[in-house]
Design a protein around this motif. Structure first.
Motif, PDB file in Angstrom:
ATOM      1  N   SER A   1     -67.313 -32.602 120.404  1.00  0.00           N
ATOM      2  CA  SER A   1     -66.067 -31.931 120.044  1.00  0.00           C
ATOM      3  C   SER A   1     -65.926 -30.619 120.813  1.00  0.00           C
ATOM      4  CB  SER A   1     -66.032 -31.668 118.541  1.00  0.00           C
ATOM      5  OG  SER A   1     -67.147 -30.891 118.146  1.00  0.00           O
ATOM      6  N   GLY A   2     -64.695 -30.134 120.857  1.00  0.00           N
ATOM      7  CA  GLY A   2     -64.442 -28.897 121.596  1.00  0.00           C
ATOM      8  C   GLY A   2     -64.391 -29.147 123.089  1.00  0.00           C
ATOM      9  N   ASP A   3     -64.716 -28.131 123.873  1.00  0.00           N
ATOM     10  CA  ASP A   3     -64.685 -28.220 125.332  1.00  0.00           C
ATOM     11  C   ASP A   3     -66.016 -28.777 125.820  1.00  0.00           C
ATOM     12  OD1 ASP A   3     -64.159 -28.030 127.987  1.00  0.00           O
ATOM     13  OD2 ASP A   3     -64.034 -25.841 128.073  1.00  0.00           O
ATOM     14  N   ALA A   4     -66.155 -30.103 125.744  1.00  0.00           N
ATOM     15  CA  ALA A   4     -67.441 -30.739 126.043  1.00  0.00           C
ATOM     16  C   ALA A   4     -67.890 -30.503 127.480  1.00  0.00           C
ATOM     17  CB  ALA A   4     -67.353 -32.230 125.767  1.00  0.00           C
ATOM     18  N   PHE A   5     -66.930 -30.364 128.410  1.00  0.00           N
ATOM     19  CA  PHE A   5     -67.265 -30.213 129.820  1.00  0.00           C
ATOM     20  C   PHE A   5     -67.278 -28.749 130.267  1.00  0.00           C
ATOM     21  CE2 PHE A   5     -65.599 -34.482 129.369  1.00  0.00           C
ATOM     22  CZ  PHE A   5     -66.453 -35.234 130.151  1.00  0.00           C
TER      23      PHE A   5
END
Length: 469
Positions: free
Chosen positions: A71-75
């Protein structure tokens, strides 16, 4: 506004009310048999940590795991250039391990092993459990193969006795007898497969040999032999395995021939103590099956491999005899699975019923009971506000007795309400109007036979009796 065409992912299916009535018939039949053998139900989450799942199903199984993006900004903190090869292409498998910590469960057995270790202080061993939940595999959809499907697993862990294997065969026999499906149970032993590798002179190739043999029904013997050669086996080793796979005759004859081969009688002259142990276990198991009076046919299939790496002893596969589809049930003995999670020496054995394939078999053979109830037993027609207030207590009283009663919500034309009952296959309809209210009665009609009767409003026994006809 753009209108989106409704769709679902390939390899998944919707099930309507009739479908669910039929599926629940399968689930309840299986659950009932599981309980009669002393198994209790548990559930585990749809998602597991990827560390729990990876490495348990072999290289090919790992490729079929659905991975869940963090979840969130995985990259956000990932250096993508660090995952590129010499030609600038990103290694997606390596990258997924960085941005995916969780995955959808591939089966119910590995989560079960994790459950046992995590809750070992709350469990009495041998621990007998069953579990009926969906699993997911990123496979190519085709007939009888789905990306989302239900498994009905039954396992016992904490006992090495082959009485447990016998019970699994008895469960299969009972379930499919109740469902009215003729099945064939195939049995092998992973120790025997290890013996294949040892007497062929390639003991380190047991996984490669097993993976190749497991494809025999799909690709044929010539292609299986070609795959084994690609994995480094020589012609003499391939000839030994070909001889084994060509064996025919009764279980006793196959075991006797294999025993001679495992004892130095093959072309290689090599002996396999592991293979001989597997044959001992097969002989013991078939002796128990004979003593227990199992009615469905059970045979030894030396080509049966079951590709999952965690099996160590007996392995099973069940086929429908009158319907063309893949295996509808399979499983086996595993000795080392809980050891991966820190609890060594806990042997278990289990078998999994493929509910979706069983559904297809019953549908194809027209084996579902004709009187399966979709939901409602009686529909109370809506004749107006006063009539609605009059019949609401009757509907409640019937529901309190466990009878599915539905009230049509709108004061629509009777034809529309009749059509609604017809579409839902509701067998009884109550049309209670002013005359019935004055007489303190309730009118009930059997829409199947046409029989019709009026009852005193408080004569719930009479109404219930009429509904049971």
């Amino acid at each position: 506004m753009n209108i989106q065409k409704p769709s679902i992912p390939k390899g998944t299916r919707d099930f309507g009310q009739q479908d669910m009535a039929e599926r629940n018939y399968i689930f309840e039949t299986i659950k009932g048999v599981f309980r009669t053998f002393g198994y209790s139900q548990i559930e585990t989450p749809a998602m597991e940590n990827l560390s729990t799942l990876l490495g348990k199903y072999g290289e090919e199984g790992d490729k079929l795991l659905f991975r869940v993006l963090n979840s969130g900004d995985a990259f956000g903190k990932v250096d993508l250039d660090g995952f590129r090869d010499g030609e600038g292409r990103i290694n997606s498998v390596a990258l997924s391990k960085e941005v995916c910590e969780k995955g959808l469960r591939y089966d119910l057995t590995v989560p079960f092993a994790r459950f046992v270790v995590q809750h070992q202080n709350d469990i009495s061993f041998p621990f007998k459990r069953f579990q009926i939940q969906p699993v997911w595999r990123a496979d190519r959809p085709q007939k009888g193969r789905y990306r989302e499907f239900y498994q009905c697993d039954v396992d016992v862990i904490g006992s090495k006795s082959q009485v447990n294997e016998l019970e699994l065969v008895q469960i299969v026999d009972k379930v499919f007898s109740l469902l009215g499906v003729n099945v064939l149970v195939k049995v092998n032993n992973r120790k025997v497969l290890t013996g294949f590798a040892e007497i062929s002179g390639f003991p380190d190739k047991v996984v490669d040999i097993t993976v190749a043999i497991d494809k025999l029904d799909k690709i044929g013997l010539d292609n299986v032999e070609a795959e084994m050669r690609e994995k480094g086996l020589d012609d003499r080793a391939v000839a030994v395995i070909r001889q084994i796979l060509a064996l025919s005759g009764s279980t006793e004859e196959k075991i006797a021939t294999m025993r001679a081969m495992m004892n130095g009688g093959s072309a290689s002259g090599l002996v396999s103590e592991t293979g001989l142990k597997g044959l001992d276990e097969l002989e013991e198991l078939f002796g128990l099956i004979g003593a227990a009076g199992v009615s469905c046919p059970v045979e030894t299939d030396l080509s049966l491999a079951r590709g999952l790496n965690y099996y160590t002893g007996a392995i099973f596969e069940v086929k429908a005899m009158d319907f063309s589809i893949g295996s509808i049930c399979g499983g086996g003995r595993y000795d080392n699975l809980t050891g991966i999670f820190g609890l060594p020496g806990m042997s278990g054995v289990g078998i999994s019923f493929g509910a979706d394939r069983i559904y297809d078999v019953l549908k194809g053979l027209d084996k579902f009971p004709k009187d399966l109830k979709t939901s409602t037993t009686i529909l109370f027609a809506n004749m107006g506000t006063s009539e609605m207030k009059y019949i609401l207590p009757v509907a409640k009283a019937l529901r309190d007795r466990g009878i599915a009663a539905e009230v049509y919500p709108d004061p629509a034309k009777l034809k529309k309400q009749f059509d609604y009952a017809d579409r839902k296959a509701i067998p009884f309809l109550s049309i209670t109007g002013g005359n019935e209210m004055e007489a303190l009665q309730v009118n009930v009609k059997n829409l199947v036979t046409g029989a019709q009767e009026s009852f005193a409003k408080d004569n719930l026994d009479g109404i219930a009796g009429f509904l049971s006809l």
